[in-house]
Scaffold this motif. Structure first.
Motif, PDB file in Angstrom:
ATOM      1  N   GLU A 153       0.835  -1.206   0.000  1.00 38.70           N
ATOM      2  CA  GLU A 153       0.000   0.000   0.000  1.00 38.70           C
ATOM      3  C   GLU A 153       0.869   1.254   0.000  1.00 38.70           C
ATOM      4  O   GLU A 153       0.613   2.205  -0.744  1.00 38.70           O
ATOM      5  N   GLN A 154       1.925   1.227   0.820  1.00 34.53           N
ATOM      6  CA  GLN A 154       2.828   2.387   0.875  1.00 34.53           C
ATOM      7  C   GLN A 154       3.610   2.550  -0.423  1.00 34.53           C
ATOM      8  O   GLN A 154       3.850   3.673  -0.881  1.00 34.53           O
ATOM      9  N   LEU A 155       3.980   1.441  -1.046  1.00 31.81           N
ATOM     10  CA  LEU A 155       4.668   1.515  -2.333  1.00 31.81           C
ATOM     11  C   LEU A 155       3.739   2.086  -3.408  1.00 31.81           C
ATOM     12  O   LEU A 155       4.159   2.887  -4.251  1.00 31.81           O
ATOM     13  N   HIS A 156       2.474   1.674  -3.356  1.00 31.72           N
ATOM     14  CA  HIS A 156       1.492   2.192  -4.313  1.00 31.72           C
ATOM     15  C   HIS A 156       1.351   3.707  -4.171  1.00 31.72           C
ATOM     16  O   HIS A 156       1.264   4.431  -5.186  1.00 31.72           O
ATOM     17  N   LEU A 157       1.337   4.206  -2.940  1.00 34.66           N
ATOM     18  CA  LEU A 157       1.232   5.651  -2.707  1.00 34.66           C
ATOM     19  C   LEU A 157       2.436   6.392  -3.278  1.00 34.66           C
ATOM     20  O   LEU A 157       2.348   7.592  -3.566  1.00 34.66           O
ATOM     21  N   ARG A 158       3.553   5.688  -3.421  1.00 36.20           N
ATOM     22  CA  ARG A 158       4.774   6.286  -3.957  1.00 36.20           C
ATOM     23  C   ARG A 158       4.974   5.951  -5.438  1.00 36.20           C
ATOM     24  O   ARG A 158       6.068   6.096  -5.975  1.00 36.20           O
ATOM     25  N   ASN A 159       3.890   5.446  -6.073  1.00 34.77           N
ATOM     26  CA  ASN A 159       3.906   5.110  -7.504  1.00 34.77           C
ATOM     27  C   ASN A 159       4.939   4.038  -7.846  1.00 34.77           C
ATOM     28  O   ASN A 159       5.561   4.081  -8.925  1.00 34.77           O
ATOM     29  N   VAL A 160       5.133   3.107  -6.935  1.00 34.05           N
ATOM     30  CA  VAL A 160       6.027   1.968  -7.175  1.00 34.05           C
ATOM     31  C   VAL A 160       5.165   0.757  -7.492  1.00 34.05           C
ATOM     32  O   VAL A 160       4.313   0.371  -6.687  1.00 34.05           O
ATOM     33  N   ALA A 161       5.368   0.166  -8.640  1.00 33.84           N
ATOM     34  CA  ALA A 161       4.540  -0.964  -9.080  1.00 33.84           C
ATOM     35  C   ALA A 161       5.076  -2.285  -8.530  1.00 33.84           C
ATOM     36  O   ALA A 161       6.283  -2.516  -8.492  1.00 33.84           O
ATOM     37  N   VAL A 162       4.148  -3.148  -8.090  1.00 31.17           N
ATOM     38  CA  VAL A 162       4.464  -4.505  -7.631  1.00 31.17           C
ATOM     39  C   VAL A 162       3.763  -5.484  -8.562  1.00 31.17           C
ATOM     40  O   VAL A 162       2.533  -5.407  -8.722  1.00 31.17           O
ATOM     41  N   PRO A 163       4.492  -6.365  -9.269  1.00 33.94           N
ATOM     42  CA  PRO A 163       5.929  -6.626  -9.164  1.00 33.94           C
ATOM     43  C   PRO A 163       6.766  -5.902 -10.219  1.00 33.94           C
ATOM     44  O   PRO A 163       7.956  -6.221 -10.354  1.00 33.94           O
ATOM     45  N   GLY A 164       6.187  -4.945 -10.978  1.00 38.85           N
ATOM     46  CA  GLY A 164       6.924  -4.297 -12.052  1.00 38.85           C
ATOM     47  C   GLY A 164       8.214  -3.648 -11.593  1.00 38.85           C
ATOM     48  O   GLY A 164       9.264  -3.812 -12.230  1.00 38.85           O
ATOM     49  N   ASP A 165       8.152  -2.899 -10.470  1.00 39.05           N
ATOM     50  CA  ASP A 165       9.347  -2.242  -9.927  1.00 39.05           C
ATOM     51  C   ASP A 165       9.978  -3.044  -8.801  1.00 39.05           C
ATOM     52  O   ASP A 165      11.203  -3.128  -8.700  1.00 39.05           O
ATOM     53  N   LEU A 166       9.138  -3.597  -7.938  1.00 40.06           N
ATOM     54  CA  LEU A 166       9.624  -4.388  -6.801  1.00 40.06           C
ATOM     55  C   LEU A 166       8.755  -5.632  -6.614  1.00 40.06           C
ATOM     56  O   LEU A 166       7.522  -5.534  -6.649  1.00 40.06           O
ATOM     57  N   SER A 167       9.381  -6.764  -6.409  1.00 36.77           N
ATOM     58  CA  SER A 167       8.646  -7.960  -6.019  1.00 36.77           C
ATOM     59  C   SER A 167       8.504  -7.968  -4.504  1.00 36.77           C
ATOM     60  O   SER A 167       9.384  -7.474  -3.787  1.00 36.77           O
ATOM     61  N   VAL A 168       7.395  -8.531  -4.006  1.00 34.57           N
ATOM     62  CA  VAL A 168       7.136  -8.556  -2.559  1.00 34.57           C
ATOM     63  C   VAL A 168       6.635  -9.944  -2.158  1.00 34.57           C
ATOM     64  O   VAL A 168       5.783 -10.521  -2.838  1.00 34.57           O
ATOM     65  N   THR A 169       7.166 -10.470  -1.051  1.00 33.26           N
ATOM     66  CA  THR A 169       6.682 -11.747  -0.516  1.00 33.26           C
ATOM     67  C   THR A 169       6.122 -11.560   0.886  1.00 33.26           C
ATOM     68  O   THR A 169       6.540 -10.669   1.621  1.00 33.26           O
ATOM     69  N   GLY A 170       5.169 -12.423   1.233  1.00 30.59           N
ATOM     70  CA  GLY A 170       4.587 -12.434   2.572  1.00 30.59           C
ATOM     71  C   GLY A 170       4.858 -13.755   3.256  1.00 30.59           C
ATOM     72  O   GLY A 170       5.745 -14.509   2.853  1.00 30.59           O
ATOM     73  N   TYR A 171       4.056 -14.043   4.276  1.00 29.23           N
ATOM     74  CA  TYR A 171       4.237 -15.292   5.032  1.00 29.23           C
ATOM     75  C   TYR A 171       2.992 -15.514   5.885  1.00 29.23           C
ATOM     76  O   TYR A 171       2.558 -14.611   6.576  1.00 29.23           O
ATOM     77  N   ASP A 172       2.404 -16.667   5.797  1.00 33.89           N
ATOM     78  CA  ASP A 172       1.286 -17.166   6.625  1.00 33.89           C
ATOM     79  C   ASP A 172       0.242 -17.873   5.759  1.00 33.89           C
ATOM     80  O   ASP A 172      -0.114 -19.005   6.019  1.00 33.89           O
TER      81      ASP A 172
END
Length: 337
Positions: free
Chosen positions: A257-276
């Motif tokens: 959500e914070q990356l989206h507010l900064r116009n950073v695309a997931v996964p285009g600019d950054l990939s992100v992983t979670g856990y659970d």
């Protein structure tokens, strides 16, 4: 008028399992010896036909409460909420009732200890502890007084029985996933054991495996609560970073959500992983890449272990590390640069 189907009886269980009624009675009362193979056959037969032991009737005969006390750190979170549900369902299958206590997620260690003391005052026969914050040293005194099982965290203290997801396996598998996609500069939101006994080993395993595989790691430490904005700011100071590993699904979504507010695309600019891999955050709408914990299995095995302790038996594994599974979603992809 709709005719209601009758509830299964002990005779139905005996017929399904191919044993006598007295054998079924011994299995559920805990009195008398029964071979383990037979015991498992009876339990399986009871589950298949939906038989539930009448705990009230048993208590009157045996002069016992047939009540388990369960403490979870914060039942409002998906992990602890689903864990509690799984434990309650399995306890009912064994003919036990569950009384619960839960914190707000902001409980101090002293508050959690008092919650366990409160459960003991209700004359519970045993305790299940679901907390990633309460140290083993604070649990041992309770385990010395009542059968106690720690559920959902990697606890290996010799005086405590435990059931948990293999955190090191999960952290390493997620790291392997990113490296195999081509990521060589990865940020990890690292958690200290003082903040979470569950998240600390998984994030440490992420860092360790990434470095073993030749990746460079940016470790981001600090408080977990309301910190996603700070994480995003820190990550964007390092343009070489192409992927971020969060300690849980909810932290991953908060970061996205914070990356989206900064116009950073997931996964285009950054990939992100979670856990659970628990609850609403597993929706395909998000498509989060994560390590799924088998929470139903952890909860049911924790109750099974506790019932064995109450029956004077030793669980097959004093510390049961349960494997999870990798779910590769839409939030990870090969690096764009």
């Amino acid at each position: 008028m709709v005719e209601r189907s009758r509830n299964p009886t002990i005779i139905d269980v005996a017929n399904r399992a191919g044993v006598s009624k007295s054998v079924v009675s011994r299995v559920f009362s805990g009195r008398g010896s029964v071979k383990e193979e037979t015991r498992q056959r009876v339990l399986s037969a009871a589950e298949e036909i939906g038989y539930v032991v009448n705990a009230v009737a048993r208590a009157m005969v045996a002069h016992r409460t047939y009540t388990l006390g369960a403490f979870v750190r914060d039942a409002s979170t998906p992990f602890y909420g689903y864990l509690l549900t799984a434990m309650q369902e399995r306890a009912a299958f064994h003919g036990y009732r569950v009384v619960t206590a839960t914190g707000s997620g902001r409980f101090a260690v002293a508050d959690e200890r008092r919650a366990l003391e409160g459960l003991m005052m209700l004359q519970v026969e045993a305790l299940i502890v679901g907390s990633g914050a309460l140290p083993a040293a604070q649990i041992v005194p309770f385990a010395e007084r009542l059968p106690t099982v720690v559920a959902g965290r990697p606890e290996t203290h010799e005086s405590i029985t435990s059931v948990f997801c293999d955190e090191e396996e999960g952290g390493a598998a997620l790291a392997d996933h990113l490296v195999e996609l081509g990521h060589r500069h990865v940020a990890v939101i690292k958690v200290l054991a003082s903040d979470s006994i569950t998240m600390a080993p998984r994030t440490a395993a992420m860092v360790k495996r990434l470095r073993q595989r030749g990746a460079r790691v940016l470790e981001i430490d600090g408080p977990l609560r309301d910190a996603a904005g700070r994480w995003a700011t820190e990550i964007l100071r390092h343009p070489e970073i192409t992927a971020v590993m969060a300690p849980s699904d909810r932290h991953a979504v908060a970061l996205m959500e914070q990356l989206h507010l900064r116009n950073v695309a997931v996964p285009g600019d950054l990939s992100v992983t979670g856990y659970d891999g628990i609850g609403d955050l597993t929706t395909s709408l998000i498509g989060l890449t994560h390590w799924r914990q088998p929470i139903d299995l952890i909860g049911s095995r924790a109750v099974d272990a506790l019932v064995r302790l109450l029956d004077g038996e030793t669980p097959p594994d004093h510390h049961q590390a349960v494997s999870g599974s990798l779910v590769a979603g839409r939030t990870t992809a090969p690096p764009a640069r």
